[in-house]
Design a protein around this motif. Sequence first.
Motif, mmCIF file in Angstrom:
data_model
loop_
_atom_site.group_PDB
_atom_site.id
_atom_site.type_symbol
_atom_site.label_atom_id
_atom_site.label_comp_id
_atom_site.label_asym_id
_atom_site.label_seq_id
_atom_site.Cartn_x
_atom_site.Cartn_y
_atom_site.Cartn_z
ATOM 1 N N THR A 1 0.810 -1.214 0.000
ATOM 2 C CA THR A 1 0.000 0.000 0.000
ATOM 3 C C THR A 1 0.845 1.267 0.000
ATOM 4 O O THR A 1 0.505 2.266 -0.640
ATOM 5 C CB THR A 1 -0.947 0.004 1.213
ATOM 6 O OG1 THR A 1 -1.691 -1.226 1.230
ATOM 7 C CG2 THR A 1 -1.920 1.165 1.151
ATOM 8 N N PHE A 2 1.989 1.200 0.713
ATOM 9 C CA PHE A 2 2.819 2.386 0.887
ATOM 10 C C PHE A 2 4.270 2.143 0.486
ATOM 11 O O PHE A 2 4.705 0.989 0.346
ATOM 12 C CB PHE A 2 2.784 2.835 2.354
ATOM 13 C CG PHE A 2 1.418 3.206 2.862
ATOM 14 C CD1 PHE A 2 0.820 4.399 2.510
ATOM 15 C CD2 PHE A 2 0.729 2.333 3.697
ATOM 16 C CE1 PHE A 2 -0.441 4.739 2.980
ATOM 17 C CE2 PHE A 2 -0.534 2.660 4.175
ATOM 18 C CZ PHE A 2 -1.122 3.870 3.815
ATOM 19 N N LEU A 3 4.989 3.219 0.336
ATOM 20 C CA LEU A 3 6.439 3.176 0.221
ATOM 21 C C LEU A 3 7.033 3.400 1.615
ATOM 22 O O LEU A 3 6.339 3.831 2.542
ATOM 23 C CB LEU A 3 6.931 4.259 -0.743
ATOM 24 C CG LEU A 3 6.469 4.124 -2.197
ATOM 25 C CD1 LEU A 3 6.899 5.354 -2.998
ATOM 26 C CD2 LEU A 3 7.025 2.849 -2.833
ATOM 27 N N GLU A 4 8.316 3.110 1.742
ATOM 28 C CA GLU A 4 8.962 3.243 3.046
ATOM 29 C C GLU A 4 8.869 4.671 3.591
ATOM 30 O O GLU A 4 8.860 4.879 4.802
ATOM 31 C CB GLU A 4 10.433 2.825 2.960
ATOM 32 C CG GLU A 4 10.649 1.324 3.053
ATOM 33 C CD GLU A 4 10.229 0.765 4.402
ATOM 34 O OE1 GLU A 4 10.771 1.207 5.435
ATOM 35 O OE2 GLU A 4 9.351 -0.126 4.431
ATOM 36 N N LYS B 1 8.928 -2.406 0.330
ATOM 37 C CA LYS B 1 10.131 -3.016 0.894
ATOM 38 C C LYS B 1 9.783 -4.205 1.781
ATOM 39 O O LYS B 1 10.431 -5.256 1.727
ATOM 40 C CB LYS B 1 10.928 -1.985 1.694
ATOM 41 C CG LYS B 1 12.215 -2.525 2.288
ATOM 42 C CD LYS B 1 12.981 -1.441 3.033
ATOM 43 C CE LYS B 1 14.272 -2.005 3.644
ATOM 44 N NZ LYS B 1 15.023 -0.950 4.382
ATOM 45 N N GLN B 2 8.734 -4.066 2.593
ATOM 46 C CA GLN B 2 8.321 -5.157 3.469
ATOM 47 C C GLN B 2 7.810 -6.351 2.659
ATOM 48 O O GLN B 2 8.083 -7.507 3.001
ATOM 49 C CB GLN B 2 7.245 -4.663 4.437
ATOM 50 C CG GLN B 2 7.774 -3.715 5.495
ATOM 51 C CD GLN B 2 6.674 -3.109 6.339
ATOM 52 O OE1 GLN B 2 5.531 -2.926 5.875
ATOM 53 N NE2 GLN B 2 6.986 -2.785 7.588
ATOM 54 N N ALA B 3 7.084 -6.076 1.590
ATOM 55 C CA ALA B 3 6.619 -7.157 0.719
ATOM 56 C C ALA B 3 7.807 -7.904 0.124
ATOM 57 O O ALA B 3 7.807 -9.144 0.033
ATOM 58 C CB ALA B 3 5.742 -6.594 -0.395
ATOM 59 N N ALA B 4 8.838 -7.172 -0.279
ATOM 60 C CA ALA B 4 10.037 -7.792 -0.842
ATOM 61 C C ALA B 4 10.772 -8.622 0.198
ATOM 62 O O ALA B 4 11.321 -9.692 -0.121
ATOM 63 C CB ALA B 4 10.958 -6.716 -1.409
ATOM 64 N N LEU B 5 10.788 -8.176 1.443
ATOM 65 C CA LEU B 5 11.430 -8.939 2.515
ATOM 66 C C LEU B 5 10.715 -10.273 2.721
ATOM 67 O O LEU B 5 11.359 -11.314 2.905
ATOM 68 C CB LEU B 5 11.425 -8.130 3.811
ATOM 69 C CG LEU B 5 12.485 -7.041 3.943
ATOM 70 C CD1 LEU B 5 12.193 -6.165 5.167
ATOM 71 C CD2 LEU B 5 13.885 -7.658 4.059
ATOM 72 N N ILE B 6 9.398 -10.241 2.678
ATOM 73 C CA ILE B 6 8.627 -11.477 2.807
ATOM 74 C C ILE B 6 8.942 -12.422 1.646
ATOM 75 O O ILE B 6 9.160 -13.622 1.839
ATOM 76 C CB ILE B 6 7.116 -11.174 2.853
ATOM 77 C CG1 ILE B 6 6.746 -10.491 4.167
ATOM 78 C CG2 ILE B 6 6.295 -12.451 2.667
ATOM 79 C CD1 ILE B 6 6.918 -11.345 5.407
ATOM 80 N N GLU C 1 5.820 2.777 -10.545
ATOM 81 C CA GLU C 1 7.173 2.261 -10.779
ATOM 82 C C GLU C 1 8.050 2.433 -9.536
ATOM 83 O O GLU C 1 8.999 1.681 -9.341
ATOM 84 C CB GLU C 1 7.819 2.987 -11.966
ATOM 85 C CG GLU C 1 7.283 2.579 -13.324
ATOM 86 C CD GLU C 1 7.594 1.131 -13.692
ATOM 87 O OE1 GLU C 1 8.641 0.625 -13.235
ATOM 88 O OE2 GLU C 1 6.800 0.525 -14.425
ATOM 89 N N MET C 2 7.708 3.389 -8.700
ATOM 90 C CA MET C 2 8.464 3.597 -7.465
ATOM 91 C C MET C 2 8.388 2.383 -6.546
ATOM 92 O O MET C 2 9.331 2.097 -5.802
ATOM 93 C CB MET C 2 7.962 4.841 -6.740
ATOM 94 C CG MET C 2 8.188 6.144 -7.488
ATOM 95 S SD MET C 2 7.677 7.602 -6.516
ATOM 96 C CE MET C 2 5.907 7.335 -6.397
ATOM 97 N N PHE C 3 7.278 1.670 -6.612
ATOM 98 C CA PHE C 3 7.115 0.479 -5.777
ATOM 99 C C PHE C 3 8.089 -0.619 -6.218
ATOM 100 O O PHE C 3 8.716 -1.293 -5.392
ATOM 101 C CB PHE C 3 5.677 -0.030 -5.857
ATOM 102 C CG PHE C 3 4.686 0.855 -5.164
ATOM 103 C CD1 PHE C 3 4.310 0.606 -3.859
ATOM 104 C CD2 PHE C 3 4.129 1.953 -5.811
ATOM 105 C CE1 PHE C 3 3.402 1.419 -3.202
ATOM 106 C CE2 PHE C 3 3.218 2.779 -5.176
ATOM 107 C CZ PHE C 3 2.856 2.516 -3.864
#
Length: 302
Positions: A232-235, A250-255, A277-279
Motif C-alpha cells: 500500500t505504501f512506500l517506506e 520493501k516489506q513485501a520484498a522482505l517477505i 514504478e516507485m514500488f
Amino acid sequence: MKITILGCYAATPRTFSNPTSQVLEIKNHTFLIDCAEGTQVQLRKSKVKFSKINHVFISHLHGDHFYGLIGLISTFMLLNRENDLHVYGPKGIKEIILLQLRASGSYTGYNLYFHELVSKESELLFEDEKVIVKTIPLQHRVYTNGFLFLEKNTERRLNFEALASYNIDKLYFNKFKQGGDMVLENGVIIPNAQLTFNPIAPKSYAYCSDTMYTESILPIIEKATVLYHESTFLESESHLSDKTMHSTAKQAALIAKKAQVQHLILGHYSTRYNNIEMFKEEANTIFHSVHLADDGKEMEFI
C-alpha cells in the motif's frame, strides 16, 4: 497459471483505477479472488467468461474487496446461471449478501453456497484431483485471510519416440504415467525413466492482501511460484503502514525473499502515489523478480 488483475488499488474506485479483484486460471479452474466495485465491468473488459467462475474467495469485509459481490451474484441470476456458486469469506458474508437479496426481492436460480471462515490457523478450503486451496491467516484491522492455490503433483510425461521404438501398446500408457516400468515378453525390464520424462513441477500462487508485515505466513507460502503481496505504501510513509496495518513495498520484498518465492507481484497501491514504478524500484533493492500489478494486466507463469 494465468493471473488477470481486474483491480489493484486501495480504497476507492477512480475513473482510471479500480480496487482489488483478480482472476486466477489454474488447472482448468477459474477462481475469482476478491470482488470490489466494478469487478463485473473489468471481467467484461478482460473477456473472462462469467460461466467459468464457480468459486469466489473474499479476503476480508472491507468494501474495496467485496462491494462488487452482490452485483455479480445478481448478474449471474439475470444470465440464467445454473451452476453452483461457492463463496468463501469471513463470517458475516452470508448475512450481508442474503440481506441485500431479500431487501431487493431478488433470488438466485442457482445454488449459492457460503463457506464462512473464523479460524486464525491455515485451513483447507477446496480440493479436487488437480488443485488445493488453503487460507493464509493475515494481520489486518479486521479478520483477514490470504489464499494459497496449489497444483497437485502431475503425471509423468510420455516419451513417444521411445515408446514407438519398443512398439508398446497404448494400453500401458497410463501405467507409465504413474511411474510403472515395462516388462517385455522375454522378461527384460525397461525402466520408466527410459519411457517418460519428469512431470512439470507443480505451481503455486499465494495471495496476500491486506496485511501488515508478518513473518507468521512464511511457513505457509514458502517457495511459492508466485506471491502477490500488498504494498500500500512506500517506506517514506511507513508510519502510515503501521497505523493502518498495511505493508510497504520493501516489506513485501522482505517477505518474498525470506519465503524464497520465485516471483513477487506488488499491488493494493495507495492512490496518493502518481507513479507505481516507485514500488518496483523500492522492492528491487531487496528482491530480484518483482512484477507490478495494474488494472487489466495479465501475467502467465509457465
